[in-house]
Enzyme design. Structure first.
Site, PDB file in Angstrom:
ATOM      1  N   ASP A  13      64.203  11.826  29.213  1.00  0.00           N
ATOM      2  CA  ASP A  13      64.614  13.194  28.885  1.00  0.00           C
ATOM      3  C   ASP A  13      65.293  13.297  27.519  1.00  0.00           C
ATOM      4  O   ASP A  13      66.196  14.120  27.318  1.00  0.00           O
ATOM      5  CB  ASP A  13      65.544  13.760  29.983  1.00  0.00           C
ATOM      6  CG  ASP A  13      64.895  13.718  31.344  1.00  0.00           C
ATOM      7  OD1 ASP A  13      63.674  13.901  31.410  1.00  0.00           O
ATOM      8  OD2 ASP A  13      65.607  13.486  32.341  1.00  0.00           O
ATOM      9  N   HIS A  41      58.112  16.893  30.480  1.00  0.00           N
ATOM     10  CA  HIS A  41      58.280  17.035  29.033  1.00  0.00           C
ATOM     11  C   HIS A  41      58.301  18.510  28.659  1.00  0.00           C
ATOM     12  O   HIS A  41      57.302  19.207  28.826  1.00  0.00           O
ATOM     13  CB  HIS A  41      57.148  16.297  28.293  1.00  0.00           C
ATOM     14  CG  HIS A  41      57.177  14.809  28.514  1.00  0.00           C
ATOM     15  ND1 HIS A  41      56.243  13.952  28.002  1.00  0.00           N
ATOM     16  CD2 HIS A  41      58.068  14.030  29.174  1.00  0.00           C
ATOM     17  CE1 HIS A  41      56.544  12.716  28.360  1.00  0.00           C
ATOM     18  NE2 HIS A  41      57.643  12.734  29.075  1.00  0.00           N
TER      19      HIS A  41
END
Ligand code: GDP
Ligand code: IMO
Ligand code: MG
Length: 436
Positions: A13, A41
């Protein structure tokens, strides 16, 4: 020509999706190399805001060929849903190729993921529950089904029957679960196969042509180096290799073509799921970062654990990957902090250490040693050049580059594609001087 591997430097992340979307404007090919829909994403661009799990984040450039490489664990149902959602918002996916070598995530992998987590009890890993670990286990066990198998229903039926029989033995005797039936899975997967058929093939020859022609190729990593199966905080890891070497392997690109390993790091540290995280903050500062950054998982919605930037882990990550350049993202999330801390060493059993321990139980005993830097206490989200950043923000970014001994090439100051500062060569050179 540039072949750039975009790799998460921390526990995932870091903003890899945004960086791929940004760089894809100039790329002819984007290859997603490993992992599955455990990845999330986020991309924010003129088309809107998207959370991609399997489709490469280069999909928004209609000129870019997008490849799902052999190293990916593919849940075809999730992929179809993602493609449909993109179509509904006007994004074309006809340029997507899926390697027939990708292993399939099957419904029983999801059941096994949940059953295994439950059986681990207090030692649970906190997986995303997407069946990724069991799917890779089947690949390594040489019993997995591959996307190419979908192309021939007769072969698929045989292999599926075999696999279901084996899984039922496991599910029923080990986990006391109900047995599963082949036919609905066969129906579901063959229907999906008909829709995905035009996209399934061997991307190898096309990739080779692109590489030989000197085109720009981005390799999109999922997860992060500290979640790597070999080099991460085992067993609190994922089941693929999210490192530069793992990406090359998963994409099917020979190492000699690589020009740049780009490490993506958040300006601080986060982790989702279990496992040690030395700089984790359990106080109001950690909560303030979580709220400012809206640090909740893209895939599972779980709150992310937040803490100060860990340069011990960062140096280790830079070493394992051999990063040539860094993208430091989410600098703007630290805008309100009066003072910032960076962990430069650990205290372990009364000793100072600077190496990232290999053993998780040792890492769990490490206490961070911090250096403090002055905050900038002003908004950076509108900055569009290195010189437009407050001096204290520049010092903070430079310090990260110096501690990792890798120049920073991109700084993120917001979620939008344009909220990215591309460093001029002169700024990179001055970082090198500052570090030497
Ligand atoms: P990935 O898995 O590495 O692609 O990252 P995620 O998408 O899961 O999480 C990163 C989050 O940060 C997403 O919500 C992005 O939109 C956001 N993001 C990326 N770069 C920046 C940045 O520089 N500033 C801010 N505020 N958000 C960013
Ligand atoms: P992106 O690509 C953050 C974590 C899970 C769990 C561990 C194992 O969005 O950066 P798994 O389901 O892979 O078996 O779970 O790995 N994890 C991630 N954490 N970002 C990710 O991907 C992750 N992918 C897996 O939370 O701790
Ligand atoms: Mg993510």
């Amino acid at each position: 020509m540039a072949v750039v591997a975009v790799v998460g430097g921390q526990w995932g992340d870091e903003g890899k999706g945004k960086i791929i979307d940004l760089l894809a404007a100039k790329a002819q090919v984007v290859v997603r190399a490993q992992g599955g829909d455990n990845a999330g994403h986020t991309v924010v661009n003129p088309h809107g805001k998207f959370a991609l799990h399997l489709v490469p984040a280069g999909i928004f450039n209609p000129q870019t060929l997008c490849v799902i490489g052999a190293g990916v664990a593919l849940n075809p149902q999730i992929l179809l849903e993602e493609m449909d959602a993109l179509h509904a918002r006007g994004v074309d996916t006809s340029n997507l190729i899926i390697s027939e070598r990708t292993h399939l995530v099957m419904p029983y992998h999801l059941l096994l993921d949940q059953a295994e987590e439950q059986a681990r009890g207090a030692a649970k890993i906190g997986t995303t529950g997407r069946g990724i670990g069991p799917a890779y286990s089947d690949k390594v066990g040489r019993v997995g089904l591959r996307t190419g198998d979908l192309l021939e229903p007769r072969i698929f039926a045989e292999r599926l029957e075999d696999a279901v029989e084996r899984k039922n033995r496991f599910l029923v005797s080990m986990y006391g679960a109900d047995s599963i039936d082949c036919s609905p899975i066969f129906e579901q997967y063959t229907a999906i196969a008909e829709r995905l058929r035009p996209h399934i093939g061997d991307p190898g020859p096309q990739l080779e042509r692109a590489l030989v022609a000197g085109q720009t190729v981005l390799i999109e990593g999922a997860h992060g180096t500290l979640l790597d199966l070999d080099y991460g905080t085992f067993p609190y890891v994922t089941t693929s290799s999210p490192t530069v070497a793992g990406l090359l392997l998963g994409a099917g690109i020979a190492p000699r073509y690589l020009t740049t390993g780009l490490g993506v790091f958040k300006a601080y540290q986060t982790r989702v799921g279990a496992g040690p995280m030395p700089t984790e903050l359990h106080d109001e500062v950690g909560e303030a970062i979580r709220q400012a950054g809206q640090e909740f998982g893209t895939t599972t919605g779980r709150p992310r654990r937040c803490g100060w930037f860990d340069a011990v882990a960062g140096r280790y990550s830079a070493r394992i990957n051999g990063f040539d350049s860094l993208a430091v993202t989410r600098l703007d999330i630290l805008d309100a902090q009066p003072t910032l801390k960076i962990c430069t060493a650990y205290e372990l059993d009364g000793r100072r250490i600077e190496e990232f321990p290999s053993r998780t139980e040792v890492l769990a005993r490490c206490v961070p040693i911090y250096e403090e830097l002055e905050g900038w206490r002003t908004s950076t989200s509108g900055a569009n050049s290195w010189s437009g950043l407050p001096p204290a923000a520049r010092r903070y970014v430079e310090r990260i580059g110096a501690l990792l001994d890798v120049p920073v090439g991109i700084v993120g100051v917001g979620e939008g594609r344009e909220q990215s500062i591309m460093m001029e060569q002169s700024a990179i050179a001055s970082q090198r001087l500052a570090a030497s």
